[in-house]
Design a protein around this motif. Structure first.
Motif, short mmCIF file in Angstrom:
data_model
loop_
_atom_site.label_atom_id
_atom_site.label_comp_id
_atom_site.label_asym_id
_atom_site.label_seq_id
_atom_site.Cartn_x
_atom_site.Cartn_y
_atom_site.Cartn_z
N ASP A 1 -7.79 -7.92 5.15
CA ASP A 1 -8.29 -8.67 4.00
C ASP A 1 -8.04 -7.60 2.57
N ALA A 2 -8.29 -6.19 2.96
CA ALA A 2 -8.10 -5.24 1.82
C ALA A 2 -6.74 -5.15 1.37
N ILE A 3 -5.82 -5.04 2.31
CA ILE A 3 -4.48 -4.99 2.23
C ILE A 3 -3.94 -6.09 1.43
N ALA A 4 -4.31 -7.28 1.84
CA ALA A 4 -3.93 -8.46 1.21
C ALA A 4 -4.27 -8.73 -0.10
N ALA A 5 -5.44 -8.15 -0.68
CA ALA A 5 -5.96 -8.30 -1.83
C ALA A 5 -5.00 -7.22 -2.74
N VAL A 6 -4.69 -6.11 -2.20
CA VAL A 6 -3.88 -4.97 -2.94
C VAL A 6 -2.56 -5.67 -3.08
N ALA A 7 -1.86 -6.18 -2.19
CA ALA A 7 -0.63 -6.68 -2.30
C ALA A 7 -0.37 -8.01 -3.18
N VAL A 8 -1.59 -8.96 -3.15
CA VAL A 8 -1.59 -10.28 -4.03
C VAL A 8 -1.72 -9.61 -5.64
N GLY A 9 -2.47 -8.56 -5.59
CA GLY A 9 -2.79 -7.97 -6.85
C GLY A 9 -1.75 -7.30 -7.62
N GLY A 10 -0.58 -6.83 -7.07
CA GLY A 10 0.52 -6.25 -7.67
C GLY A 10 0.66 -4.80 -7.60
N THR A 11 -0.12 -3.99 -6.70
CA THR A 11 -0.14 -2.75 -6.31
C THR A 11 1.16 -2.61 -5.40
N LEU A 12 2.07 -1.87 -5.63
CA LEU A 12 3.16 -1.55 -4.61
C LEU A 12 2.84 -0.94 -3.51
N LEU A 13 3.24 -1.61 -2.41
CA LEU A 13 2.73 -0.96 -0.90
C LEU A 13 3.65 0.26 -0.59
N THR A 14 4.65 0.47 -1.58
CA THR A 14 5.26 1.72 -1.12
C THR A 14 4.76 3.06 -2.16
N GLY A 15 3.70 2.75 -2.80
CA GLY A 15 3.00 3.73 -3.70
C GLY A 15 3.67 4.08 -5.00
N GLY A 16 3.01 4.86 -5.88
CA GLY A 16 3.50 5.09 -7.02
C GLY A 16 3.02 4.51 -8.23
N ARG A 17 2.18 3.18 -7.73
CA ARG A 17 1.59 2.60 -9.06
C ARG A 17 0.28 1.86 -8.36
#
Length: 316
Positions: free
Chosen positions: A252-268
């Protein structure tokens, strides 16, 4: 000091699609869902998303360093297991304080251990955190013998069931954590160093940024926030179940991060975006259930939303 491209100057653009989606969901519910515009509905949706956001804030910081933390659900179980045990040893107000502080300290240490393994032995974050993902819940189950622990005290219960100014206290906690984390990222040297580390670990180290220390601190913070979420869950249920507390929370946490626009590759990183992402997922589920769509179908839609978010990131 290097800063990730796109971190400054255009951060709000990364939220535009998510904000439009949330606005569309809100408008649809205002028009088509009975009793949606009420303080009760507002509180229900926010309380259901509060623990996810608290964990997801820590996950956002970890992902910003090009990492991942699969252990957060198990750390919630550890914190939830320690709280009743500590209160049983020391009763009264001191016991309540210990039942909050020490479990969070323990999960902070577990998170630091994750970061230490990653930086000391150059282990991939998904592998390093998989250790406590598996062992952490096992430790909690061994501590309780797999049995349900009841734990009810007014002072502790207020953490998850108390209200302040008509809004649940856990929601105030969630908002304060989001605000302070956003300030940390945007206004402090640590936040800029964190993002720079995620952009390029090697480049960050060459410019004198203590990348290893930053990663350990970020994983420790993620562990502490997971511990807090575990305590909130226990206070809501007046019981601790090591088998269920935090189960699936990492997803659930990873999903929220992904939908919220934080790049899963890092740097933002954007903790505000993470809050928006979690609200979109919750509002989607609420909308479908309110209109008679089975929860199983809601999970499929949730998966589709995540796929869409990842596709948008790929296009960027």
């Amino acid at each position: 000091m290097p800063v990730a491209p796109g971190w400054r100057g255009r951060p709000r653009l990364h939220h535009t699609g998510a904000l439009i989606a949330m606005a569309a969901l809100l408008l649809f519910n205002v028009v088509a869902t009975p009793n949606f515009v009420s303080l009760q509905t507002f509180n229900v949706n926010l309380t259901q998303v509060a623990t996810i956001v608290i964990v997801a804030v820590g996950m956002t910081l970890v992902i910003a360093t090009a990492g991942i933390d699969l252990s957060v659900g198990s750390l919630m179980a550890i914190a939830g297991t320690l709280a009743p045990m500590l209160f049983g040893a020391v009763a009264g107000a001191p016991g309540v304080a210990l039942a909050i502080v020490l479990p969070m300290a323990a999960t902070w240490a577990c998170g630091w251990f994750n970061g230490w393994m990653i930086t000391r032995f150059a282990i991939q974050p998904i592998v390093a955190t998989l250790v406590l993902f598996i062992a952490g819940r096992g430790i909690a189950q061994v501590m309780t013998g797999g049995n349900l622990q009841t734990f009810s005290h007014p002072g502790f219960a207020w953490l998850g069931t108390g209200y302040f100014a008509g809004i649940p206290f856990q929601v105030w906690l969630m908002l304060s954590i989001v605000a302070s984390s956003a300030w940390l990222l945007q206004r402090t040297v640590f936040g800029r160093q964190l993002v720079a580390t995620g952009s390029s670990d090697r480049a960050a180290r060459m410019t004198g940024i203590p990348a290893a220390r930053i990663k350990r601190q970020v994983y420790a913070l993620s562990g502490a926030l997971a511990g807090l979420a575990g305590l909130i869950t226990v206070s809501i249920n007046s019981s601790s179940d090591a088998n269920l507390n935090g189960l699936g929370m990492e997803l659930d946490a990873i999903a929220a991060v992904a939908v919220g626009g934080t790049l899963l590759t890092g740097g933002r990183a954007s903790v505000v975006g993470t809050l928006i992402g979690a609200l979109i997922i919750q509002l989607t589920r609420y909308t479908l259930l309110a209109h008679g769509v089975p929860d199983a179908a809601a999970l499929v839609v949730k998966a589709a939303i995540i796929i869409g978010a990842v596709w948008v990131q790929g296009r960027r």
